[in-house]
Structure formats: structure tokens, C-alpha cells
Enzyme design. Structure first.
Site, PDB file in Angstrom:
ATOM      1  N   CYS A  80       0.828  -1.216   0.000  1.00 54.15           N
ATOM      2  CA  CYS A  80       0.000   0.000   0.000  1.00 54.15           C
ATOM      3  C   CYS A  80       0.864   1.269   0.000  1.00 54.15           C
ATOM      4  O   CYS A  80       1.469   1.570  -1.021  1.00 54.15           O
ATOM      5  CB  CYS A  80      -0.990  -0.063   1.158  1.00 54.15           C
ATOM      6  SG  CYS A  80      -2.424   0.985   0.879  1.00 54.15           S
ATOM      7  N   HIS A 182      -3.056  -5.301   1.762  1.00 56.71           N
ATOM      8  CA  HIS A 182      -2.365  -5.519   3.045  1.00 56.71           C
ATOM      9  C   HIS A 182      -2.420  -6.985   3.464  1.00 56.71           C
ATOM     10  O   HIS A 182      -3.219  -7.333   4.337  1.00 56.71           O
ATOM     11  CB  HIS A 182      -3.053  -4.701   4.143  1.00 56.71           C
ATOM     12  CG  HIS A 182      -2.932  -3.233   3.996  1.00 56.71           C
ATOM     13  ND1 HIS A 182      -1.907  -2.511   4.559  1.00 56.71           N
ATOM     14  CD2 HIS A 182      -3.707  -2.337   3.371  1.00 56.71           C
ATOM     15  CE1 HIS A 182      -2.049  -1.235   4.278  1.00 56.71           C
ATOM     16  NE2 HIS A 182      -3.142  -1.095   3.552  1.00 56.71           N
ATOM     17  N   GLU A 184      -0.580  -8.405   5.386  1.00 55.87           N
ATOM     18  CA  GLU A 184      -0.132  -8.507   6.787  1.00 55.87           C
ATOM     19  C   GLU A 184      -1.284  -8.482   7.779  1.00 55.87           C
ATOM     20  O   GLU A 184      -1.095  -8.776   8.945  1.00 55.87           O
ATOM     21  CB  GLU A 184       0.880  -7.387   7.105  1.00 55.87           C
ATOM     22  CG  GLU A 184       0.320  -5.966   7.181  1.00 55.87           C
ATOM     23  CD  GLU A 184       0.174  -5.273   5.825  1.00 55.87           C
ATOM     24  OE1 GLU A 184       0.303  -5.955   4.782  1.00 55.87           O
ATOM     25  OE2 GLU A 184      -0.087  -4.056   5.819  1.00 55.87           O
TER      26      GLU A 184
HETATM   27  N1  GLN Z   1      -3.511   6.357   0.984  1.00 61.78           N
HETATM   28  C1  GLN Z   1      -2.270   6.064   1.650  1.00 61.78           C
HETATM   29  C2  GLN Z   1      -1.107   6.816   1.027  1.00 61.78           C
HETATM   30  O1  GLN Z   1      -1.253   7.551   0.123  1.00 61.78           O
HETATM   31  C3  GLN Z   1      -1.957   4.587   1.641  1.00 61.78           C
HETATM   32  C4  GLN Z   1      -2.929   3.852   2.525  1.00 61.78           C
HETATM   33  C5  GLN Z   1      -2.399   2.597   3.137  1.00 61.78           C
HETATM   34  O2  GLN Z   1      -1.197   2.338   3.170  1.00 61.78           O
HETATM   35  N2  GLN Z   1      -3.296   1.841   3.698  1.00 61.78           N
HETATM   36  O3  GLN Z   1      -0.011   6.652   1.471  1.00 61.78           O
END
Ligand code: GLN
Length: 208
Positions: A80, A182, A184
Site C-alpha cells: 500500500c 495488506h 499482513e
Molecule cells: N492512501 C495512503 C497513502 O497515500 C496509503 C494507505 C495505506 O497504506 N493503507 O499513502
């Protein structure tokens, strides 16, 4: 071979990655300082907020050292926000937001839109053999997607249904791996096991 994998511990879901790496057979340690970075075979960039992690990397004088390790071939896995940090190019970043880079992809930040901020779906990931029988359950939280994959990188997974069907959500380039979602947080360690295997292969080639 035991490999030591660091989790960048400036912000984000560090504990979850440490647990998933440990369950996958790696020695897992948090990384906040240069000396800690120097001691790991590979690094996980966790989910969290990429703009915050970018600022903290600079505040902790870690951005240069992490870039150097990546340029020298250190394996890394970003989930992410971590995927955003590993991307060579981003869309939808804030003013002045930088990435560490390494992956020849364009990542679109917060791509799934406000209505579907967070959602869960099953995906099949190339390189995860069990995914034939049991897809990986993917949790997306204000996630990016990969808008464009350059020639050096390979798409490993796409959203299979719904409004975002076809969007690329996992990519690999050599020993760099990134997912929009994610793994994890699900207790399914297959993505982490894939990464640990990548790290073992990379370590075997430098310390035979
Ligand atoms: N929207 C977040 C960002 O721009 C990422 C979100 C996440 O890691 N769950 O970093």
C-alpha cells in the site's frame, strides 16, 4: 538459510509485518536508524501514509541510505503506502511528495476513490502456487493501484471483478515486490513467504 528482514518503523502497520515475516521463517526487526538498516538483508515498507513516511524518512536521515541500499540491489517489499514509496512515478501525490523508487511503474495514489475507500476481494497472484486452489484475500485501505507497468516490471495480480476490475494490484521487478493491499492483516502469510523466498535467493547469490 536465515535471512534478516527489516520493517521500516517510522509510521504504519509495522507490528503486523514483523509478525507475518516471523511466521514466514525470517528474522524480523524494526528499522529506524542507519545502523539497523545496515544490518538487514532486505526491507519491508509497510502500509500507512506515504506522505508521512516520506517526510519521516528525510527527518530521520534514512532516505539517502535506503535509496543507496535499493540501488545496490537490496530486496524490498512495499504494501500500500510502501508500494507508493517503491514506485518510480506517482499520480495524485501531494506537492513535493517524493518516492524512493526502484519499481518501473506509475502508481496512482488513493486510486479506488472515496466511495470505495476500503474493500476486500480475492485475488490470484502469479508466483503463489497455492493461489490456484485458494485465492489470496486482499484487504484494500485507501489503496493505490498500478496505473502503468514499465518494461522492467511485471504485473502479478489484478482485481477480478467490480468497478475496478482489471486494475493491477501486485507487481514484481527482480527482488522488488509490491502490493496495493495488506496481506499482513489477514493471517495469510503466502505473500510474505514469497518475499522471504525472494530474499533467500538474493542472499544466496551474494553469500553462497
Ligand atoms: N492512501 C495512503 C497513502 O497515500 C496509503 C494507505 C495505506 O497504506 N493503507 O499513502
Amino acid at each position: 538459510m536465515t535471512v534478516t528482514i527489516g520493517v521500516l518503523a517510522l509510521q504504519g502497520d509495522v507490528r503486523e509485518h514483523l509478525a507475518a515475516l516471523t511466521a514466514s521463517g525470517a528474522a524480523a526487526v524494526p528499522v529506524r536508524r542507519r545502523a539497523e538498516l545496515d544490518a538487514v538483508d532486505a526491507l519491508v515498507l509497510p502500509g500507512g501514509e506515504s506522505t508521512t513516511i516520506d517526510k519521516l524518512l528525510r527527518a530521520f536521515d534514512l532516505d539517502g541510505p535506503v535509496r543507496e541500499r535499493l540501488a545496490a540491489g537490496m530486496p524490498a517489499y512495499g504494501s500500500c503506502a510502501g508500494m507508493i514509496l517503491l514506485a518510480d512515478r506517482i499520480e495524485g501525490g501531494i506537492d513535493g511528495q517524493r518516492t524512493l523508487g526502484g519499481l518501473d511503474v506509475t502508481v496512482r495514489r488513493n486510486a479506488f476513490g472515496r466511495q470505495v475507500d476500503s474493500f476486500e476481494t480475492d485475488v490470484r497472484i502469479d508466483g503463489i502456487p497455492e493461489s490456484e486452489d485458494r485465492p489470496v484475500h486482499a484487504v484494500f485501505i485507501r489503496a493505490p493501484w498500478v496505473q502503468e507497468v514499465g518494461p522492467a516490471a511485471t504485473a502479478l495480480a489484478r482485481v477480478e471483478s467490480g468497478p475496478a476490475a482489471g486494475r493491477i494490484v501486485a507487481v514484481r521487478q527482480g527482488s522488488l515486490l509490491a502490493t496495493s493491499f495488506h496481506p499482513e492483516v489477514t493471517g495469510d502469510t503466502r505473500v510474505h513467504r514469497l518475499f522471504v523466498e525472494m530474499v533467500r535467493e538474493a542472499a544466496a547469490s551474494v553469500r553462497p
